[in-house]
Each structure stands twice: as structure tokens, then as C-alpha cells.
Design a protein around this motif. Structure first.
Motif, PDB file in Angstrom:
ATOM      1  N   SER B  38       0.879  -1.430   0.093  1.00 53.27           N
ATOM      2  CA  SER B  38      -0.083   0.004   0.099  1.00 53.27           C
ATOM      3  C   SER B  38       0.910   1.237  -0.031  1.00 53.27           C
ATOM      4  O   SER B  38       0.678   2.174  -0.799  1.00 53.27           O
ATOM      5  CB  SER B  38      -0.825   0.028   1.216  1.00 53.27           C
ATOM      6  OG  SER B  38      -1.638  -1.135   1.407  1.00 53.27           O
ATOM      7  N   MET B 268      -6.470   4.713   2.224  1.00 50.08           N
ATOM      8  CA  MET B 268      -6.491   3.171   2.193  1.00 50.08           C
ATOM      9  C   MET B 268      -5.174   2.616   2.393  1.00 50.08           C
ATOM     10  O   MET B 268      -5.064   1.561   3.110  1.00 50.08           O
ATOM     11  CB  MET B 268      -7.059   2.882   0.708  1.00 50.08           C
ATOM     12  CG  MET B 268      -8.621   2.741   0.416  1.00 50.08           C
ATOM     13  SD  MET B 268      -9.174   1.468  -0.525  1.00 50.08           S
ATOM     14  CE  MET B 268      -8.557   1.965  -1.976  1.00 50.08           C
ATOM     15  N   PHE B 272      -5.527   0.490   6.063  1.00 46.36           N
ATOM     16  CA  PHE B 272      -5.507  -0.895   5.861  1.00 46.36           C
ATOM     17  C   PHE B 272      -4.213  -1.497   6.509  1.00 46.36           C
ATOM     18  O   PHE B 272      -4.545  -2.398   7.254  1.00 46.36           O
ATOM     19  CB  PHE B 272      -5.543  -1.269   4.357  1.00 46.36           C
ATOM     20  CG  PHE B 272      -6.702  -1.941   3.832  1.00 46.36           C
ATOM     21  CD1 PHE B 272      -7.438  -2.951   4.730  1.00 46.36           C
ATOM     22  CD2 PHE B 272      -7.533  -1.455   2.904  1.00 46.36           C
ATOM     23  CE1 PHE B 272      -8.518  -3.748   4.208  1.00 46.36           C
ATOM     24  CE2 PHE B 272      -8.824  -2.042   2.513  1.00 46.36           C
ATOM     25  CZ  PHE B 272      -9.194  -3.130   3.192  1.00 46.36           C
ATOM     26  N   ILE B 448     -10.509  -8.760  10.198  1.00 50.27           N
ATOM     27  CA  ILE B 448      -9.898  -8.127   9.077  1.00 50.27           C
ATOM     28  C   ILE B 448     -10.612  -8.973   7.696  1.00 50.27           C
ATOM     29  O   ILE B 448     -10.741  -8.107   6.678  1.00 50.27           O
ATOM     30  CB  ILE B 448      -8.363  -8.372   8.859  1.00 50.27           C
ATOM     31  CG1 ILE B 448      -7.924  -9.677   9.530  1.00 50.27           C
ATOM     32  CG2 ILE B 448      -7.743  -7.410   9.861  1.00 50.27           C
ATOM     33  CD1 ILE B 448      -6.433  -9.890   9.322  1.00 50.27           C
ATOM     34  N   VAL B 451     -13.341  -6.595   6.804  1.00 51.45           N
ATOM     35  CA  VAL B 451     -12.577  -5.342   6.108  1.00 51.45           C
ATOM     36  C   VAL B 451     -12.414  -5.324   4.794  1.00 51.45           C
ATOM     37  O   VAL B 451     -12.712  -4.494   3.892  1.00 51.45           O
ATOM     38  CB  VAL B 451     -11.407  -4.560   6.976  1.00 51.45           C
ATOM     39  CG1 VAL B 451     -10.889  -3.346   6.401  1.00 51.45           C
ATOM     40  CG2 VAL B 451     -11.954  -4.355   8.399  1.00 51.45           C
ATOM     41  N   GLY B 452     -11.881  -6.488   4.536  1.00 50.34           N
ATOM     42  CA  GLY B 452     -11.366  -6.550   3.171  1.00 50.34           C
ATOM     43  C   GLY B 452     -12.782  -6.836   2.175  1.00 50.34           C
ATOM     44  O   GLY B 452     -12.635  -6.570   1.006  1.00 50.34           O
ATOM     45  N   THR B 661      -8.704  -4.138  -2.415  1.00 49.14           N
ATOM     46  CA  THR B 661      -9.499  -5.071  -1.690  1.00 49.14           C
ATOM     47  C   THR B 661      -9.438  -6.402  -1.866  1.00 49.14           C
ATOM     48  O   THR B 661      -9.393  -7.213  -0.904  1.00 49.14           O
ATOM     49  CB  THR B 661     -11.149  -4.610  -2.104  1.00 49.14           C
ATOM     50  OG1 THR B 661     -11.253  -3.388  -1.931  1.00 49.14           O
ATOM     51  CG2 THR B 661     -12.064  -5.422  -0.849  1.00 49.14           C
ATOM     52  N   ASN B 664      -6.096  -7.550  -0.313  1.00 47.72           N
ATOM     53  CA  ASN B 664      -6.213  -7.639   1.115  1.00 47.72           C
ATOM     54  C   ASN B 664      -7.012  -8.712   1.674  1.00 47.72           C
ATOM     55  O   ASN B 664      -6.588  -9.323   2.689  1.00 47.72           O
ATOM     56  CB  ASN B 664      -7.085  -6.269   1.556  1.00 47.72           C
ATOM     57  CG  ASN B 664      -6.090  -4.995   1.432  1.00 47.72           C
ATOM     58  OD1 ASN B 664      -4.771  -5.111   1.749  1.00 47.72           O
ATOM     59  ND2 ASN B 664      -6.615  -3.736   1.265  1.00 47.72           N
ATOM     60  N   MET B 734     -13.246   2.470   8.675  1.00 51.08           N
ATOM     61  CA  MET B 734     -12.949   2.513   7.481  1.00 51.08           C
ATOM     62  C   MET B 734     -13.909   3.477   6.613  1.00 51.08           C
ATOM     63  O   MET B 734     -13.322   4.490   5.833  1.00 51.08           O
ATOM     64  CB  MET B 734     -12.896   1.316   6.744  1.00 51.08           C
ATOM     65  CG  MET B 734     -11.948   0.276   6.998  1.00 51.08           C
ATOM     66  SD  MET B 734     -10.419   0.653   6.417  1.00 51.08           S
ATOM     67  CE  MET B 734     -10.410   0.453   4.529  1.00 51.08           C
TER      68      MET B 734
END
Ligand code: ATP
Ligand code: MG
Lengths: 239, 789
Positions: B38, B268, B272, B448, B451-452, B661, B664, B734
Motif C-alpha cells: 500500500s 486506504m 488498511f 480483517i 474489512v477486506g 480489496t 487485502n 474505514m
């Protein structure tokens, strides 16, 4: 024959050990006073649970007394710092544990090396193992050795650094008489040749006959200390 | 070689636990690589963009006007602070691409005759510059060229001043000024239906009756000069010539969008990894603590032999460092690799002429240091706990007296528990901290994953709100100039057109206190059928009779809310500034807009019933015909088809948002597996001896495995709802942080997101369980009993 009093190695005075387990308190030692002398060979006898291991661990600096005083060669162990205790164990004491406590990921030779590497004037690991009759098992892992052999590795590990005192918790408990004699011979040799003080815990009253003195423990207290008139050699002992 | 034996122990144990080592490494690799990917992607894009801007002399001040004589350029150049100024002619044009029925529009920009512009230099991808002696040569933008498969040598038709003219494409180019290419009125790029074209100044001016005149200026400033000073002077100069207000890079369309996107990317790029690394590092800590504590008796023995606490600590630190450093290096490598992939994706997406992959050493240092320090901290803590015990105590098998009857049992539920069942509960109760940490670890793994995943749903929601709730039209037609509403009848008359509604859109600047924002004001008819305005609760409301409705995001940005009075400055026509009351805030996830009744906008502009945008619903069967007729109308500047807007929106987001995404999500799953597997392996290490003893007593392999795996199953079950909770928080966080003028990401958590996160954790648990099951079978009973773990 008890050596004269100027040669006191351990001087213990009124040590108690209490395990606090919440609802109950276990008194493992209830006021033990005792002197151990340079070069003497002592055997401790007592029923299971009488506090033998506890006493030995406190003498060896592995555990601390709840109350009382222990000195080693004039140094107070009960008030020693962490570093002093470490130093004491590293240079002065050898241990043989009731449980063998070998490091499973290391071979016999390497288990001994763990100690010789930090000692001042150690034997070679192979030499020490030879002494306990395991010269041909250097590269075996603990899991590949019998219980008695593991115990002998533990003894080799204890004597390899030529300690001033050797504290052994049931060193021959798992051994047959022949091997037991070999082990005891080794212990006695260290005792005689290097003038090492040896203290052995055992359930085998026969072994007491090779000691200079025999200490009896009952329920956390010393009930009797006996001086042996005639000292037998290991090979004369009846198992 | 003082500690040869310990070194041997180190390597042998590393090898022995290689499965676990690998699992820990996975956790580290996951956390570290997300960071590296990232951050390096973001740095690379920033660097690439800045280099591009610098090397191609991207302008600093821009102005559009109606028409000014070329002689005015001298006065512009003399404005203090101006280093270089160039005039241009820019025209909107409708195009016809052979073999493509949909309406296509373009922006024609002039370049100096026979040479490159000094400001906004072009990057020639292929071909050559157009010849100013020929009046039909053009360059086309790379994106358009690619989407329409047009190249040098091909031709297309431009409708210039109502006349169809065939244009010869002589080359393909990129410009720093059109990185973001969006048709007027559109929200997202659609390269098939909108293209940027360049033509030499002479023929272009001639075609639009702009000989010796211009309608656009770009300026490069002297170093240190203030853009605002220049803008004020320029506005004064251009006022007489229909100037629409000069602006700097911050408001330059392409740059503004790019900046917005970069801001979002930055969010992001930092958010992330921060979440991932935090989770990974926490898990690392838990795993290491437990790993070290399984060796507490060995630590005791080493101490009994006279090893100091420091030496023991060092030994375990080495063990952990080997794993950590390997993991970090793996993370660096994977991160660089993925970073190059994402950077390439973005570079292609933005069509930067060069790709400068930039990975700052400082970033590596920071990420590595954070990871190493945490690992060391975990080791230190575990070793500290282990050495604190007197060796005599630590050496004994863990004392059985700490086991208590569990509170479940004291409730009288013991008849529900078989001895193995009791063992499970007591194991967990005996070490509430460790069990708790393991459960938190498992929950984080699940969190997590959410989140992804949630962004995919968020995107669907954004589309739904924009294209199902708010916009109902099939077509949006932008007119060149405002016309009277009566003119709509000619559009209504087109066969296939079912319904027509006129909007009045005006570029404005909203001022509130000292803040201002450029946006568009949409005048919507009171009885609008096609354009809905939604409340913040996404309910459709009627346009209030008076006052202004503004997108909530803008309200937050400028600091006003319902009831406040804002200043509306129109940037078209007479450029008046009037106070208007904000009567409602509206929700809209894409773009930033403001709305009023159409008649109020007309009044603001001092005009009669005028419209300049037309919404239509049409018969899909006759769509091509409608397009054809619309294209022929000189009034029509551009046409946006709802369906294609949806598609291009989807494509854009797929590229921009979902690449990240997806990666991730995969790395999240890797972390999840690493955690779960470690949890089970450590449980095995802690209870192995005990379990083997039970085998010796006659329990079957399955019964024994049940104790171990039952514990895992129970922990997994407890962790799931906790993970949902944690994941929801993270997603909220987020969503809150990913707000930009371009789009807001709504918090949408569907059952799919929850299910998927649970699935990954459960599958990880099953796979780990199977691995452990096999391992249990191969445990040699006799060997294990002879030694102490
Ligand atoms: N960690 C402990 N917590 C509570 N009580 C303990 C602990 N360790 C030992 N005890 C108790 O202290 C007493 C003395 O134990 P110790 O191990 O010294 O006995 P021992 O004489 O060595 O017995 P054995 O011959 O069986 O080895 C015993 O009653 C034992 O239950
Ligand atoms: Mg004992």
C-alpha cells in the motif's frame, strides 16, 4: 567421620517452606537446621512427601525458603540476588533431578554440553558420559534412551562441570543394581577425587551405608542425623 | 562458540516446529506485505504524477472565457508573477466513430501551430503532431484510442458547427491536463464515449470562427509567486471577455479528481496496513508468548544450570528473531511484488506515460522495526514470566492444583460433561488470559476478513442509491446553451422518447464563512419524475419550494447544516452572488451536488424559463434511433446513457478499489489461517503429554483428539460473534475515513460479509484441526512419556 566445623559448606537455620494454596497451606518444611561439610557424602532418607526435594532445592538455590537462613560458604543464599544465585548455580552446584529434565531436542552429548559450555573447568561431555557408562550413546536423543540411561545423562551433566557440591534427587531410583553401582561409583569418585560435597536423596536405605552421614526427615523436620561408623563402597551395598 | 549447544537447540527446534514457524511467518508476511504494497503504491503514484507534471510543464493557473482577442495575451503575460502564458481554443464536439452507434462526444483542444505547447506538453504515444497547414489532422487521447481501437491512420467524423467533417488521426497522445477524462455532466470516465482531441491552432480557430482569438488560457507561475494574486488580476482582465473565473490546480478538473482519488488512496494506503499490521503484530505477540511459555520447564533447567536470565532471554529472542526476520523479508518481497502489480494497474488506469516504482527505505525500516520490536516485546514478556518462577517450581510439570472445578460445573451442569468435556473447559478456565488472547486473535482474523470484503457491498449500495433511487432517466442530454422550456417539445417529438424533463445546471461556487467549494447547482422541476433527491435516510423527498438542498458531505466539509445561509456564486453569465438558506441535507454517495427548484435557479441567473440539461426516458427498442436523432441536433453537446454510466462506474471502481480489496482479502485469509493454525499447535504442545497419557489409559485417538479439537471448536465458536463485532467497528472506521468529494463509502454489511469471514475462520480451523489430527496419530506414545515436553 565428620570433618571439622571450619569446613562448613552449607549452614541452614530454621528453614521453613509453606505452599500457600488458597484454602490450605502445605508445610513442606517446618524449621530445618543443618550443616553440611566440605567433602562429605550425605544421604537423606524420608517418606514420600517428607520434604526432601524441597530442602535440596532450597540448598541448590532453585527455590527460596519461606523463612529461615541458608548460607553457602558464608554467603547468604536467602538474601542473594538473582544474579548471585545464577552465578552460584553456574559455578558451584551440580544437580541431578528427580525427573530427568533433559532437553528433548538435544542429544545426550549436547545435553551435557549445555552445562560444560558455561562452566569454568569442565570435563569433555564425552568424558562425563563415559564416566556413567554411556560412552556409546553420545548421539542419542532422550527419547531414544531408556529411563535409566536418561538418568545417567542427567548425572553426567551434573558432574561434568566438577561442581563443589552435587545435589542429587533419587539418582538411582530407576536403575538396576549394576548400573546403580556404576552411578554411585561415579558420584563417589567425584566426592573423593575433587572433594565435592555430595547430597543424595534416596528411598534405598542400602545406599545410606556408603554415606558419611545420614539425615532422616519426617514431615518436614529432621528427626535424626546418624554418623556412619563404617563406610561401605558402592559394590558392597545390598539393594 | 560459547553456546554451541543452545545454537543446536535453536536450529533443531526451528526445524522441528517448521509448520508452526511457517504459520507465524504467514502472519508476519501478511501484515508486512500489505504495508509495503500500500505505502509503496501510494508513494509511487505520487512520485509518478509529480514527475509527469514537472516534466510536462503542467499549468498552474487556468481560465476559461467566451472569446478574447489574441492581443490580450500581452497584458496577461505582464501580470506580476506570471512566468509563461499560453492561449488556446477549446471546443466541445460531437463525434461519430465508424461502426459505433452510441453518441460520442469530445473535447477539441488547440496546440500551437507546428510545435508542442510549452505548458501542458503532450506525450506522444505514437504518430506525430498534426500539421497546421492541413485542416483535418488530429491527435487523440490514448484512452479513447484504446477504447475505440483507433490509431494513427484511422479517421473519424467530427460535427463542427453543425457540419460533418472527416478527421484524420495522425497520432495518439497523453496530457498532464487530461489524466482524468470525464465528459461534461458525467460522473465517471467512459473512454468509449468521450475522447480528448488535439488540433493545430490555425485550422481549429478557423473552424470555430476564432481566428486571432482564444477562449482558454494556461499559465505557469514564477517561482514563489502566489496563484491567488494572479487569479485576481486575470479575472479583472477577462471580465469583459466572458471570463468564467480563473482557478489554480486545486480546481483544475483532472487534477482535482486525481487529488481526490489520491487522498482516498492515501486513506486506504495507511488505514488498511495500520489495521493489518496492528492485528498481525498482536497475533505475533500472542503466538510468541504462548510458544515460549510451552518451554517454561526448559527455561527452568537452563536457569538451574546457571544460565542467567539475560542468556535465556537471548536464546529465545534469537529463536523469535529468526522467524520474524524471515517473515519480514518475505513480507518485503511479497509487498514489493504486489506493490509493482498495483502500481502498474494504477499507472495504466491513469495512463501515466512512465512508471516510477518508489519504495522508500524509511518505510521498510519503519515497518520492520515495528514488527521486530513487537516480536521482541512478546518474547521478553513470555521469558520474563517464565524466569520469574523459582526454577524448582517451573521445572515441575504444571502444578495440578491450579485447576479448579469450572463454574459451569459448580452450577450443577457436570452431568453434561464427560471427563474429556471437563478437561476442555478446565483447560480454558485455567488460563483465562491465554484462552482470551487466543479468542481475540481468532476474532481479529475474522474481523480483517470483513474489512477486506465490505467494500464490495458498499460499492453495490452506492450504485443502487445512485442509479436506482436517485436517477431514473435513461438518457441525460447536455445542451450547448440554455434554451427555453418550449424547445423541449422538439425532443419530445422524437419517436421512441417517452418522457422528457428539463433541468437547469449552473456551475457555482458555494461560500460558507471563509470556506468555499466549486460544484454544480441543479435546478430541478417541481414535478420531477426522473431526478429524485434523497434525504440522509435515503428517502425520496420533494424539492422544497425555497432554498437549497446540499449533499451532506459538503455540509460537513464547509461546516454548515440545515437552516444556515450560504452564499451561492454563479460562475456563468453575470456571476452574481446571492445568499440562500439551506433547507435540507441530502444523501448521495457519488460526487457532490446541490439542488434547487428550477425556477429558483432561473431567477438566480436572471433568466426566464431556461433549461440546459434534459433527462429522458426512452423505449429501449428504439434507442439507436433516438441517439441518431439527438446527435443530429446542433443543440446537443453530449449524451450520457444511464446503462453505460453504470458500466463505466463499475469498471472504474473495479480497477481502483477492488484490486486493493482483493489482495487485502487474500492476505487477510492468510493471516487468519496463520493464527488459527498456531492456536491449535500450541494447544497441542501444551497438552500433548497429557493427551498421550490418556491414550495410554485406553482412550482412543478420536477421544483424545476431541479434547484438543473440542477446545479449538469452542474457541472458534466464541470468536465468531466477537469477530463480527470487531469487524463491524473496523468497517465503520474505514467507512468514516474513506470520504472524498468523489465518493463516500457507505457502511453496508451484508450477511455475505459476515458469512464469508466466518467461513474463512472455520475453514482455517478445520484444516488446522485436520493437520493436528494427523499429528496426534503419529505421536509415539512411549517416546512422549519418556521425555518431558
Ligand atoms: N508446588 C507445590 N505446591 C504445593 N505443595 C507442594 C509443592 N511442591 C511440594 N509440595 C508439597 O510439599 C511436601 C514436600 O514435598 P517434597 O517434594 O519435598 O517431598 P519429597 O520428600 O521429595 O517426596 P518424594 O520422596 O515423594 O519425592 C509434599 O507434601 C508436597 O505435597
Ligand atoms: Mg522428591
Amino acid at each position: 567421620m565428620p570433618p571439622d566445623t571450619s569446613d562448613v559448606v552449607f549452614h541452614a537455620e530454621g528453614i521453613t517452606k509453606v505452599y500457600d494454596m488458597g484454602e490450605v497451606q502445605v508445610h513442606a518444611l517446618r524449621g530445618v537446621s543443618l550443616d553440611l561439610y566440605r567433602g562429605e557424602f550425605v544421604v537423606m532418607l524420608g517418606a514420600s512427601g517428607s520434604g526432601k526435594s524441597t530442602l535440596l532445592n532450597i540448598l541448590g538455590g532453585l527455590d527460596t525458603a519461606t523463612d529461615g537462613n541458608v548460607t553457602y560458604c558464608g554467603k547468604n543464599l536467602t538474601r542473594a540476588s538473582n544474579r548471585e544465585l545464577t552465578d552460584y548455580r553456574r559455578h558451584h552446584v551440580g544437580f541431578v533431578f528427580q525427573f530427568y529434565n533433559l532437553i528433548p531436542s538435544l542429544t545426550a552429548e549436547e545435553n551435557v554440553a549445555v552445562v560444560t559450555e558455561i562452566a569454568d573447568d569442565p570435563m569433555l561431555p564425552a568424558e562425563a558420559l563415559e564416566l556413567v557408562g554411556l560412552g556409546d550413546r553420545l548421539h542419542h536423543f532422550p527419547a531414544q534412551l531408556s529411563g535409566g540411561q536418561q538418568q545417567r545423562v542427567a548425572i553426567a551433566r551434573a558432574i561434568a562441570k566438577r561442581p563443589a557440591v552435587l545435589l542429587c534427587d533419587e539418582p538411582t531410583g530407576a536403575l538396576d543394581s549394576t548400573t546403580g553401582v556404576v552411578v554411585l561409583e561415579a558420584l563417589r569418585r567425584v566426592n573423593r577425587e575433587l572433594n565435592t560435597t555430595v547430597a543424595i536423596i534416596t528411598h534405598n536405605a542400602g545406599i545410606a551405608e556408603m554415606a558419611d552421614r545420614v539425615i532422616y526427615l519426617i514431615d518436614g523436620q529432621i528427626s535424626d542425623i546418624k554418623n556412619n561408623e563404617s563406610i561401605k563402597t558402592p559394590s558392597e551395598i545390598v539393594w | 562458540m560459547r553456546y554451541q549447544a543452545l545454537q543446536t537447540k535453536l536450529w533443531r527446534e526451528l526445524w522441528h516446529m517448521r509448520g508452526q514457524v511457517l504459520a507465524i511467518m504467514l502472519v508476519i508476511v501478511g501484515g508486512v506485505s500489505v504495508c509495503v504494497m500500500s505505502l509503496s503504491t501510494y508513494d509511487s503514484l505520487l512520485n509518478t504524477r509529480d514527475t509527469y507534471y514537472r516534466e510536462h510543464n503542467f499549468g498552474q493557473v487556468f481560465a476559461k472565457l467566451k472569446r478574447a482577442p489574441g492581443s490580450l495575451m500581452r497584458s496577461i503575460t505582464e501580470i506580476p508573477g506570471v512566468a509563461l502564458a499560453e492561449s488556446r481554443v477549446i471546443a466541445q464536439v460531437n463525434l461519430e466513430v465508424p461502426g459505433f452507434a452510441d453518441p460520442v462526444s469530445g473535447l477539441l483542444t488547440s496546440i500551437p501551430d507546428g510545435r508542442q505547447p510549452r505548458i501542458n506538453r503532450l506525450y506522444l504515444v505514437s504518430g506525430r503532431l498534426p500539421d497546421h497547414r492541413r485542416d483535418n489532422e488530429i491527435l487523440i487521447s490514448d484512452a479513447f484510442s484504446e477504447a475505440q481501437r483507433l490509431k494513427a491512420g484511422d479517421s473519424l467524423v467530427a460535427i463542427i458547427n453543425g457540419r460533418r467533417r472527416s478527421m484524420a488521426i495522425v497520432g495518439v497522445a497523453l496530457s498532464p491536463e487530461y489524466i482524468y477524462q470525464i465528459a461534461p455532466g458525467a460522473i465517471f470516465p467512459d473512454y468509449k464515449r468521450f475522447g480528448v482531441l488535439w488540433m493545430a491552432n490555425r485550422p481549429l480557430s478557423a473552424a470555430y470562427d476564432m481566428d486571432g482569438a482564444f477562449n482558454d488560457v494556461v499559465i505557469q507561475l514564477q517561482p514563489g509567486a502566489s496563484a491567488n494574486g494572479v487569479i485576481d488580476r486575470l479575472d479583472l482582465l477577462l471580465q469583459r471577455y466572458g471570463g468564467r473565473g480563473a482557478y489554480d490546480r486545486d480546481e483544475q478538473f483532472s487534477n482535482m479528481f486525481l487529488k481526490e482519488e489520491f487522498t482516498q488512496l492515501k486513506t486506504m494506503a495507511y488505514l488498511f496496513p495500520t489495521i493489518f499490521l496492528a492485528v498481525a503484530v498482536f497475533l505475533l505477540n500472542v503466538v510468541i508468548t504462548r510458544l515460549v511459555s510451552t518451554q517454561r520447564d526448559i527455561i527452568a533447567i537452563l536457569k538451574a544450570f546457571g544460565y542467567s536470565n539475560g542468556q535465556v532471554g537471548l536464546h529465545y529472542a534469537q529463536l523469535v528473531m529468526v522467524i520474524t526476520v524471515l517473515g519480514i523479508l518475505g513480507g518485503f518481497a511479497l509487498g514489493i511484488y504486489l506493490g509493482q502489480i498495483t502500481t502498474t494497474t494504477y499507472t495504466e488506469y491513469y495512463r501515466f506515460p512512465v512508471l516510477l516504482y518508489t519504495a522508500r527505505p524509511l518505510m521498510f525500516l519503519g515497518v520492520g522495526l515495528v514488527t521486530i520490536l513487537t516480536a521482541l516485546f512478546g518474547t521478553w514478556r513470555a521469558v520474563h514470566i517464565a524466569v520469574k518462577l523459582p526454577p524448582a517450581e517451573a521445572m515441575r510439570p504444571e502444578p495440578p492444583q491450579y485447576y479448579r472445578r469450572s463454574w459451569l460445573e459448580t452450577l450443577g451442569l457436570q452431568r453434561w460433561f464427560s471427563p474429556p468435556g471437563k478437561m476442555i473447559v478446565r483447560h480454558m478456565q485455567k488460563k483465562p488470559l491465554k484462552t482470551g488472547l487466543s479468542i481475540i486473535g481468532l476474532s481479529m482474523a475474522g474481523a480483517i476478513m470483513m474489512v477486506g470484503n465490505f467494500q464490495t457491498d458498499a460499492v453495490k449500495m452506492m450504485m443502487h442509491v445512485q442509479f436506482n433511487l436517485a436517477q431514473q432517466q435513461d438518457l441525460e442530454v447536455t445542451l450547448y446553451e440554455p434554451v427555453a422550456t418550449s424547445a423541449l417539445s422538439s425532443l419530445r417529438a422524437i419517436p421512441g422518447v417517452e418522457y422528457v424533463e428539463g433541468l437547469r445546471k449552473v456551475p457555482i461556487k458555494l461560500h460558507y464563512q471563509h470556506r468555499s467549494f466549486r460544484t454544480s447547482l441543479q435546478g430541478i422541476p417541481a414535478d420531477s419524475q426522473l431526478q429524485n433527491v434523497l434525504t440522509t435516510e435515503l428517502e425520496n423527498i420533494a424539492m422544497p419550494e425555497n432554498g437549497l438542498m446540499v449533499v451532506e458531505h459538503l455540509g460537513h466539509k464547509l461546516g454548515f447544516s440545515t437552516g444556515d445561509v450560504v452564499m451561492v456564486e454563479s460562475l456563468e453569465g453575470q456571476q452574481r452572488t446571492v445568499p440562500v438558506t439551506v433547507t435540507a441535507l441530502s444523501q448521495q454517495y457519488l460526487g457532490v451536488g446541490s439542488y434547487m427548484r428550477r425556477e429558483n435557479v432561473n431567477r438566480l441567473m436572471g433568466e426566464g424559463d431556461a433549461v440546459n440539461t434534459v433527462l429522458m426516458s426512452i423505449d429501449p427498442e428504439l434507442a439507436d434511433l433516438v441517439y441518431q436523432r439527438l446527435k443530429e441536433m446542433p443543440l446537443v453537446a453530449s449524451i450520457n446513457i444511464r446503462q453505460t454510466v453504470i458500466e463505466s462506474f463499475h469498471n472504474t471502481l473495479k480497477q481502483v478499489l477492488l484490486t486493493f480489496t482483493f489482495i487485502n482479502a487474500v492476505l487477510g485469509a492468510v493471516i487468519a489461517f496463520g493464527v488459527v493454525y498456531n492456536t491449535v499447535r500450541i494447544a497441542l504442545a501444551e497438552h500433548g503429554r497429557e493427551l498421550v497419557s490418556m491414550r495410554v489409559l485406553g482412550y482412543t485417538h478420536a477421544e483424545v483428539a476431541y479434547i484438543l479439537l473440542g477446545e479449538l471448536a469452542l474457541m472458534t465458536l466464541i470468536s465468531l460473534p466477537l469477530g463480527f463485532l470487531l469487524g463491524t467497528w473496523l468497517c465503520e472506521f474505514m467507512s468514516y475515513n474513506m470520504k472524498s468529494d468523489l465518493f463516500r463509502v457507505p457502511l453496508v454489511l451484508t450477511s455475505y460479509t459476515y458469512a464469508f469471514s466466518a467461513l474463512v475462520v472455520i475453514v482455517s480451523a478445520l484444516v488446522s484441526g485436520m493437520l493436528v489430527w494427523r499429528r496426534l496419530r503419529t505421536l509415539d506414545l512411549v517416546e512422549v512419556l519418556k521425555t518431558r515436553e
